[in-house]
Design an enzyme around this catalytic site. Structure first.
Site, PDB file in Angstrom:
ATOM      1  CD  GLU A 145      -1.989   2.233   1.515  1.00 54.95           C
ATOM      2  OE1 GLU A 145      -1.747   3.094   0.632  1.00 54.95           O
ATOM      3  OE2 GLU A 145      -2.075   2.496   2.712  1.00 54.95           O
TER       4      GLU A 145
ATOM      5  CB  CYS B 104      -1.676   7.116   1.110  1.00 50.65           C
ATOM      6  SG  CYS B 104      -2.766   5.995   2.022  1.00 50.65           S
TER       7      CYS B 104
END
Length: 473
Positions: free
Chosen positions: A242, A276
């Protein structure tokens, strides 16, 4: 450190500081090669028995951990605010989000279904069985120092894997607090292990090269993720990545620009922009730019920066000096190339903020492609506004990035929203929704934003191997 069910001191340690004040709030062991080997060995030995436990036994332990985590919600949140900097309200929300993964995968552990597949042969039967991958090396980030632990460990443990956790060097105290919860919940020795280390590359290399570690799960920068993925590939490791993002947010002409500005201000400045999935490029139709910028500026300028433990704080510090320098460099570059600052644009040092890493919530307009902020992930409280003319143009601009994690759409027309949803090359898309995440929903990106998914049914599949039995009867 927590290795084989025991707490262990190191030969040396390092300091943990509060990014809002600069004060040292604790010290943790700095793992050496012997500690790393001990953790891998403990996880490997424990796997032999842990993989034989029933799904119901694993579920019960995860449920106990969930109960303890919810019970200690306030203490965990206060620790997170002191160590990571986010306002206390945001820390409380994260602890609850992190607990959700324990509860979800406590149930998902009992849903690892196999299959019976019909055969063309009368005397043959195919049986598909799901089995745990093995020892998992988990590397978690500092921006969500508790929920990223449970998002990785809960499915791994539910699947029957053992785990070695290496948290970010900036936030090891939150990881230690979570190990105390897992210990109290009753997980057997060696099933969960914690290594704190100041130089993370040593642990990452072992996770990628030691044959006893069969899976690497990593959340962090794209650059580091690519390096780890390359090393893991040479050793045929399973990986979940990720990585970074550069999320576009598109406000279509049929949307209310003031309503959109309200929503995007909440998600843009959440965790001081250190997420993010934070919107990094905000596309607004040129006919609606003025009211949108006015509302966004008004909301950004009213955010109060400070120590997250104080009342009324809406935005906390950045994580360190390097982060301040990166954000300030992007803003100065944008200004030098013609961008306009509507609010913010500078480091905050007055009113008791000089000891921390504070940067003013900033709104920029006139952002264009040559500017660094148009391409680079920001990880800070900067909202760059970009105008566009047509739906075709804005979809092309939104997709013009190496990243593919999250995107946002504001539209009151179902046709426009559906076309954009299908055309955008991103793994997570919020349609009139600034929080398209949940323990029950798959989380992950496309392109350079990563591999695999976390959460949901897909989350546990990342920790399972498929085994086929062909029976002749």
């Amino acid at each position: 450190m927590y290795i084989d069910g025991k707490w262990k001191a190191g030969n040396s340690d390092f300091a943990v500081t509060n990014p809002a004040t600069g004060e040292v709030i604790g010290r943790v062991p700095d793992a050496n090669e012997h500690d790393i080997e001990a953790a891998v060995a403990a996880a490997d030995i424990a796997f032999a028995d842990w993989k034989k436990t029933t799904a119901y036994q694993r579920s019960e332990l995860l449920y106990r951990a969930w109960e303890l985590m919810v019970r200690q919600k306030s203490q965990l949140a206060e620790l997170m605010t002191r160590e990571q900097g986010k306002p206390l309200k945001a820390s409380l929300n994260e602890v609850q989000y992190g607990a959700d993964f324990l509860l979800w995968f406590a149930e998902e552990a009992k849903r690892m279904y196999g299959q019976i597949i019909p055969s063309a042969r009368e005397n043959q039967r195919f049986l598909v069985h799901k089995s745990p991958v093995g020892v998992v090396g988990a590397i978690t980030p500092w921006n969500y120092p508790i929920s990223m632990i449970t998002r990785k460990l809960a499915p791994a443990l539910a699947a029957g894997c053992t785990v070695i956790l290496k948290p970010a060097e900036s936030t090891p105290l939150c990881a230690r607090a979570m190990m105390e919860i897992f210990d109290e919940a009753g997980f057997p020795p060696g099933v969960i292990n914690l290594l704190t280390v100041q130089n993370p590359s040593r642990v990452g290399e072992v996770f990628c090269t030691d044959p006893r570690v069969r899976k690497l799960t990593f959340t962090g920068s794209t650059q580091v993720g690519k390096e780890l993925n390359g090393l893991a590939a040479t050793n045929m490791k399973r990986v979940s990545m990720e990585l970074g993002g550069h999320a576009p947010a598109i406000v279509f002409p049929d949307a209310d620009p003031v309503h959109a500005a309200k929503g995007l201000s909440l998600v843009k400045f959440l965790n001081t922009g250190q997420a993010c999935i934070s919107p990094n490029r905000i596309f607004v139709h040129e006919d609606h730019a003025e009211p949108f910028i006015q509302e966004l500026t008004s909301r950004a300028s009213r955010l109060k920066a400070g120590n997250g433990l104080e009342n009324g704080i809406g935005i906390g510090p950045l994580i360190n000096e390097l982060a301040v320098g990166k954000v300030d460099g992007q803003v100065k570059d944008a200004i030098s190339r013609g961008a306009k600052v509507h609010t913010g644009g500078q480091r905050l040092t007055e009113k008791g903020l000089s000891g921390g890493y504070f940067y003013a919530p900033t709104v920029l307009s006139g952002v264009t492609e040559p500017m660094r902020i148009y391409r680079e992930e920001t990880f800070g409280p900067i909202a760059p506004v970009i105008t566009y003319r047509s739906e075709k143009d804005v979809i092309a601009m939104a997709n013009d990035t190496e990243y593919g994690l999250a995107a946002y759409i504001y539209s009151n027309d179902i046709g426009t929203a559906m076309r954009a949803f299908e055309a955008l090359d991103f793994g997570i898309i919020g349609i009139n929704d600034i929080n398209p995440t949940s323990a029950a929903a798959p989380f992950g990106g496309l392109k350079n934003s990563g591999l695999g998914r976390e959460g949901a049914q897909e989350g546990i599949e990342e920790y399972l191997e498929t085994k086929l039995g062909g029976f002749a009867i």
